[in-house]
Design a protein around this motif. Structure first.
Motif, short mmCIF file in Angstrom:
data_model
loop_
_atom_site.label_atom_id
_atom_site.label_comp_id
_atom_site.label_asym_id
_atom_site.label_seq_id
_atom_site.Cartn_x
_atom_site.Cartn_y
_atom_site.Cartn_z
N HIS A 77 -18.04 -0.35 -1.56
CA HIS A 77 -19.04 -1.20 -0.92
C HIS A 77 -18.27 -1.72 0.90
O HIS A 77 -19.16 -1.84 1.35
CB HIS A 77 -18.82 -2.73 -1.31
CG HIS A 77 -19.59 -2.50 -3.36
ND1 HIS A 77 -18.96 -1.31 -4.24
CD2 HIS A 77 -20.61 -2.72 -3.51
CE1 HIS A 77 -20.29 -1.79 -5.51
NE2 HIS A 77 -20.71 -2.20 -4.57
N MET A 78 -16.93 -2.06 0.76
CA MET A 78 -16.49 -1.71 1.95
C MET A 78 -15.02 -0.86 2.28
O MET A 78 -14.93 -1.31 0.51
CB MET A 78 -16.34 -3.19 2.13
CG MET A 78 -15.77 -4.24 3.90
SD MET A 78 -15.94 -5.59 3.88
CE MET A 78 -17.98 -5.42 3.76
N VAL A 79 -14.46 -0.84 2.95
CA VAL A 79 -13.34 0.41 2.97
C VAL A 79 -12.72 -0.54 4.47
O VAL A 79 -13.01 -1.29 6.25
CB VAL A 79 -13.94 1.75 3.40
CG1 VAL A 79 -12.30 2.14 4.31
CG2 VAL A 79 -14.19 2.32 2.32
N PHE A 80 -11.44 -0.72 4.15
CA PHE A 80 -10.81 -1.94 5.41
C PHE A 80 -9.66 -0.61 5.57
O PHE A 80 -8.76 0.05 4.96
CB PHE A 80 -9.79 -2.72 4.68
CG PHE A 80 -11.14 -4.38 4.32
CD1 PHE A 80 -11.12 -4.59 5.78
CD2 PHE A 80 -11.66 -4.24 3.89
CE1 PHE A 80 -11.97 -6.08 5.67
CE2 PHE A 80 -12.18 -5.19 3.01
CZ PHE A 80 -12.06 -6.07 4.16
N LYS A 81 -9.07 -0.55 7.15
CA LYS A 81 -8.12 0.30 7.49
C LYS A 81 -6.93 -0.03 8.70
O LYS A 81 -7.79 -0.93 9.09
CB LYS A 81 -8.60 1.65 7.83
CG LYS A 81 -9.47 1.39 9.17
CD LYS A 81 -10.80 2.25 9.87
CE LYS A 81 -11.11 2.12 11.10
NZ LYS A 81 -12.44 3.17 11.80
N GLU A 82 -6.12 0.16 8.84
CA GLU A 82 -5.02 0.09 10.40
C GLU A 82 -4.01 1.18 9.98
O GLU A 82 -3.60 2.14 9.01
CB GLU A 82 -4.57 -1.80 9.81
CG GLU A 82 -3.79 -0.98 8.14
CD GLU A 82 -2.95 -3.51 7.84
OE1 GLU A 82 -4.03 -3.66 9.03
OE2 GLU A 82 -3.18 -3.08 6.02
N ARG A 83 -3.84 0.87 11.03
CA ARG A 83 -2.07 2.17 11.29
C ARG A 83 -1.05 1.03 11.44
O ARG A 83 -0.80 0.22 12.74
CB ARG A 83 -2.39 2.42 12.49
CG ARG A 83 -3.43 3.06 13.27
CD ARG A 83 -3.79 4.30 13.92
NE ARG A 83 -4.98 5.01 13.82
CZ ARG A 83 -4.95 6.56 13.50
NH1 ARG A 83 -3.92 6.67 13.20
NH2 ARG A 83 -6.57 7.53 13.21
N ILE A 84 -0.26 1.50 10.53
CA ILE A 84 1.20 0.17 10.04
C ILE A 84 1.98 0.52 9.46
O ILE A 84 1.20 1.05 8.58
CB ILE A 84 0.56 -1.59 10.32
CG1 ILE A 84 1.32 -2.81 10.31
CG2 ILE A 84 -0.08 -1.58 8.55
CD1 ILE A 84 0.87 -3.85 10.12
N SER A 85 3.48 0.17 10.00
CA SER A 85 4.55 1.27 8.66
C SER A 85 4.65 0.05 7.78
O SER A 85 4.01 -0.90 7.63
CB SER A 85 5.53 1.43 9.65
OG SER A 85 6.65 1.05 8.58
#
Length: 245
Positions: A77-85
């Motif tokens: 329904h919803m997608v969260f994304k991030e570039r982080i270690s």
């Protein structure tokens, strides 16, 4: 003398010729057995689960597209994304995704809420973090779904799912320990061949002794830096920076 009084005559659909004695009402056949009629129970309504997706990479050079595509195929329904270690303890998008999953579960307790990731390593960097996450999912009654890998599937944090989370934590820690050991072995082998990893030293022992001698003579640091020349690397032949001193 015969009476000549005329007889009344009429025509009616209920005349003797057409009239029939009403039949007694036919009784309904008795049902086998006795007791009240059974009520029809409607089939239970199946609700579609609510999926919250989370995608993560450690560096900007790693791509997110394959994770996002898999999460959309899973009908999140919803997608969260991030570039982080995973070395960074606070991951804002992960916290937002978990918070939304808890909100959905509180609003619809009887509806399955699934936290979906492409693979396990996108969630945590060590066993402690994974166990903390599993405790949070278990407390909220939220399921975990892995889309790839040997453990692909949906896992409920209650019952057997709790054991699954514990096994995952041990497996994850074991895998990281194995990678660390293999890395150290590679460094030892490279050092034995004279190949020491890392950047070359900016200042060797001779340069350091010379710099200290100049400092004792009250020579300003900028002047000392100009007298020291880098011997190796892409900056070879240039003067040392003040920061190096």
């Amino acid at each position: 003398m015969r009476s000549t009084t005329p007889r009344a005559s009429f025509s009616s659909p209920c005349s003797a010729r057409n009239w029939r004695s009403p039949s007694p009402p036919t009784a309904a056949p008795a049902a086998c057995g006795s007791g009240p009629a059974l009520a029809v129970v409607p089939a239970p309504r199946t609700e579609r689960p609510i999926r919250i997706g989370y995608a993560r990479t450690s560096t900007a050079r790693q791509e997110l597209a394959s994770q996002l595509e898999a999460l959309h195929r899973a009908e999140c329904h919803m997608v969260f994304k991030e570039r982080i270690s995973t070395r960074i303890k606070v991951r804002p998008e992960l916290e937002k995704a978990l918070a939304l999953a808890h909100q959905f579960k509180e609003a619809a307790p009887d509806r399955p809420v699934i936290f979906t990731v492409h693979e396990l390593k996108r969630l945590a960097g060590n066993a402690a973090e994974l166990m903390s996450l599993s405790a949070e999912l278990q407390a909220g009654g939220i399921q975990l779904e892995l889309l790839t890998g040997p453990l692909t599937g949906i896992y409920d944090p209650n019952g057997m799912g709790a054991m699954f989370f514990a096994v995952l934590a041990v497996a994850g820690q074991t895998e990281r320990t194995y990678i660390r050991e293999k890395t150290l072995e590679g460094q030892v082998i490279a050092a034995a061949k004279g190949n020491h990893g890392g950047r070359p030293k900016a200042i060797d022992d001779d340069m350091l002794t010379f710099a200290v001698a100049l400092k004792n003579k009250c020579v300003p640091v900028p002047e000392i830096a100009k007298k020291l020349t880098i011997k190796e690397g892409k900056n070879a032949g240039k003067s040392q920076s003040i920061a190096s001193l």
